[in-house]
Design a protein around this motif. Structure first.
Motif, PDB file in Angstrom:
ATOM      1  N   ALA A 196      -7.765  -1.928 -16.279  1.00 36.59           N
ATOM      2  CA  ALA A 196      -7.103  -0.756 -16.884  1.00 36.59           C
ATOM      3  C   ALA A 196      -6.407  -1.074 -18.353  1.00 36.59           C
ATOM      4  CB  ALA A 196      -5.501  -0.150 -16.692  1.00 36.59           C
ATOM      5  N   PHE A 197      -6.395  -2.496 -18.871  1.00 30.56           N
ATOM      6  CA  PHE A 197      -6.239  -2.348 -20.657  1.00 30.56           C
ATOM      7  C   PHE A 197      -7.445  -2.222 -20.707  1.00 30.56           C
ATOM      8  CE2 PHE A 197      -4.549  -5.441 -23.547  1.00 30.56           C
ATOM      9  CZ  PHE A 197      -3.699  -4.710 -24.492  1.00 30.56           C
ATOM     10  N   PRO A 198      -9.097  -3.086 -20.844  1.00 31.26           N
ATOM     11  CA  PRO A 198      -9.455  -2.951 -21.568  1.00 31.26           C
ATOM     12  C   PRO A 198     -10.110  -1.016 -21.783  1.00 31.26           C
ATOM     13  CG  PRO A 198     -10.458  -5.040 -20.192  1.00 31.26           C
ATOM     14  CD  PRO A 198      -8.390  -3.964 -19.849  1.00 31.26           C
ATOM     15  N   ILE A 199      -9.548  -0.357 -20.743  1.00 30.96           N
ATOM     16  CA  ILE A 199     -10.347   1.125 -20.795  1.00 30.96           C
ATOM     17  C   ILE A 199      -9.256   1.633 -21.882  1.00 30.96           C
ATOM     18  CG2 ILE A 199      -9.977   3.223 -19.581  1.00 30.96           C
ATOM     19  CD1 ILE A 199     -10.979   1.286 -16.487  1.00 30.96           C
ATOM     20  N   ILE A 200      -8.015   1.408 -21.523  1.00 32.68           N
ATOM     21  CA  ILE A 200      -7.186   2.047 -22.169  1.00 32.68           C
ATOM     22  C   ILE A 200      -7.953   1.367 -23.370  1.00 32.68           C
ATOM     23  CG2 ILE A 200      -5.156   2.161 -23.281  1.00 32.68           C
ATOM     24  CD1 ILE A 200      -4.568   2.945 -20.497  1.00 32.68           C
ATOM     25  N   SER A 253     -11.504   5.184 -30.013  1.00 30.64           N
ATOM     26  CA  SER A 253     -12.903   6.204 -29.933  1.00 30.64           C
ATOM     27  C   SER A 253     -12.113   7.078 -30.789  1.00 30.64           C
ATOM     28  CB  SER A 253     -13.070   6.175 -28.700  1.00 30.64           C
ATOM     29  OG  SER A 253     -12.027   7.173 -28.077  1.00 30.64           O
ATOM     30  N   SER A 254     -12.632   7.585 -31.400  1.00 26.59           N
ATOM     31  CA  SER A 254     -12.320   9.361 -32.412  1.00 26.59           C
ATOM     32  C   SER A 254     -11.938  10.426 -31.322  1.00 26.59           C
ATOM     33  CB  SER A 254     -13.682   9.737 -33.130  1.00 26.59           C
ATOM     34  OG  SER A 254     -14.831  10.247 -31.854  1.00 26.59           O
ATOM     35  N   ASP A 255     -12.914  10.344 -29.948  1.00 31.88           N
ATOM     36  CA  ASP A 255     -11.778  11.073 -29.366  1.00 31.88           C
ATOM     37  C   ASP A 255     -11.430  10.925 -28.307  1.00 31.88           C
ATOM     38  OD1 ASP A 255     -11.772  12.928 -27.466  1.00 31.88           O
ATOM     39  OD2 ASP A 255     -13.204  14.499 -28.016  1.00 31.88           O
ATOM     40  N   VAL A 256      -9.869  10.350 -27.603  1.00 32.25           N
ATOM     41  CA  VAL A 256      -9.207   9.773 -26.796  1.00 32.25           C
ATOM     42  C   VAL A 256     -10.002  10.024 -25.409  1.00 32.25           C
ATOM     43  CG1 VAL A 256      -7.108   8.573 -25.583  1.00 32.25           C
ATOM     44  CG2 VAL A 256      -7.434   8.859 -28.297  1.00 32.25           C
ATOM     45  N   ILE A 257      -9.675  11.422 -25.508  1.00 34.38           N
ATOM     46  CA  ILE A 257      -9.927  11.925 -23.762  1.00 34.38           C
ATOM     47  C   ILE A 257     -11.242  11.706 -23.987  1.00 34.38           C
ATOM     48  CG2 ILE A 257      -9.751  14.259 -22.491  1.00 34.38           C
ATOM     49  CD1 ILE A 257      -6.866  14.951 -24.768  1.00 34.38           C
ATOM     50  N   ASN A 258     -12.278  12.746 -23.970  1.00 30.16           N
ATOM     51  CA  ASN A 258     -13.231  12.665 -23.772  1.00 30.16           C
ATOM     52  C   ASN A 258     -14.384  11.267 -23.610  1.00 30.16           C
ATOM     53  OD1 ASN A 258     -13.749  14.832 -23.619  1.00 30.16           O
ATOM     54  ND2 ASN A 258     -13.933  15.752 -25.905  1.00 30.16           N
ATOM     55  N   CYS A 300     -15.595   4.903 -20.996  1.00 33.69           N
ATOM     56  CA  CYS A 300     -15.043   3.766 -21.115  1.00 33.69           C
ATOM     57  C   CYS A 300     -14.516   3.159 -19.879  1.00 33.69           C
ATOM     58  CB  CYS A 300     -13.666   3.908 -21.725  1.00 33.69           C
ATOM     59  SG  CYS A 300     -13.795   3.894 -23.677  1.00 33.69           S
ATOM     60  N   LEU A 301     -14.621   4.275 -18.785  1.00 32.30           N
ATOM     61  CA  LEU A 301     -14.135   4.045 -17.655  1.00 32.30           C
ATOM     62  C   LEU A 301     -15.331   2.887 -16.961  1.00 32.30           C
ATOM     63  CD1 LEU A 301     -12.269   3.944 -15.262  1.00 32.30           C
ATOM     64  CD2 LEU A 301     -13.672   6.066 -14.192  1.00 32.30           C
ATOM     65  N   GLN A 302     -16.535   3.346 -17.612  1.00 34.22           N
ATOM     66  CA  GLN A 302     -17.709   3.124 -16.611  1.00 34.22           C
ATOM     67  C   GLN A 302     -18.382   1.893 -16.664  1.00 34.22           C
ATOM     68  OE1 GLN A 302     -20.103   6.556 -17.753  1.00 34.22           O
ATOM     69  NE2 GLN A 302     -20.268   7.720 -15.431  1.00 34.22           N
TER      70      GLN A 302
END
Length: 256
Positions: free
Chosen positions: A144-148, A154-159, A164-166
């Protein structure tokens, strides 16, 4: 960049290049480098078992508890994102053997039970991003931490959540995150984070709000915002790892 972090980055690249030169991971290895030594099976699949054994031999005494760092934050707060990306993640990368990190995305949000929703300081997008990160923490565990960190950078956290998950947890299905966000689990996780945040003593006055081993102190926070690495090394009660003491390998000097 100051000389300390220059030294840290130099050491990181030396270690990385050394591992690259010796291990030659298989192209089929489906795990990011941060997970190569998590289990023997992964180390074998990625062809780095020798390097992982060497790493394990230098790890701190497991009987000494790690420094527990808990961060209460908001996903779209600029100060929170700076702390996560510039202090917390680099420190964790170097000191993950002597520290644990807990993230609580909620911050200054307000729960609205009658509307079954939340009101967030930076608007609805932050409520959505908070829930995405709460679900990522719940579903992906150690990754989780590396993903977050990737999302916060990033410039767009949600998108950024999907790529980031992949990148950091390729074995986790995106649908598991989406179903958490759109279903009741995401709301329950946010409610729990709200309870944790409201239970803080002393009450948080801003975010990020950082506790060490469950305790908040003004002087610790001041140090955490600028020199978190040094603070974690100082608070660790076991034998300091070489990176804390600056005991880097001495190289032979030569001149031309």
């Amino acid at each position: 960049m100051n000389s300390f972090w220059s030294s840290v980055l130099f050491l990181f690249f030396v270690i990385y290049e050394k591992c690259e030169a010796k291990s030659h991971p298989k192209p089929s290895c489906g795990y990011p480098p941060s997970q190569w030594c998590r289990t023997l099976e992964i180390a074998v699949e990625c062809g780095v078992q020798k390097q992982c054994m060497e790493l394990n031999a230098t790890r701190p005494d497991p009987s000494v508890p790690p420094v527990e760092v808990t961060v209460y934050y908001e996903s779209l707060c600029p100060g929170c994102r700076s702390f996560l990306t510039e202090q917390l993640f680099p420190t964790w990368t170097m000191l993950k053997d002597i520290m644990t990190v807990h993230l609580v995305p909620y911050g200054n949000a307000e729960e609205l039970p009658e509307q079954n929703s939340f009101l967030c300081q930076h608007g609805e997008p932050e409520c959505k991003a908070n829930m995405f990160e709460a679900c990522i923490l719940n579903v992906t565990g150690h990754a989780a931490f590396p993903i977050i960190y990737c999302m916060a950078s990033s410039s767009d956290v949600i998108n950024a959540a999907l790529p980031c998950l992949q990148l950091n947890a390729p074995s986790v299905e995106w649908e598991a995150i989406k179903s958490c966000v759109t279903g009741g689990l995401g709301h329950s996780l946010m409610h729990e984070n709200g309870v944790k945040t409201r239970s803080l003593k002393p009450t948080h006055r801003h975010v990020p709000w950082v506790t060490f081993n469950g305790v908040y102190a003004d002087d610790w926070e001041d140090k955490a915002m600028s020199t978190l690495f040094n603070l974690v090394c100082k608070l660790y009660e076991g034998i300091k790892p070489p990176v804390c003491t600056g005991a880097l390998k001495k190289l032979n000097r030569s001149f031309c």
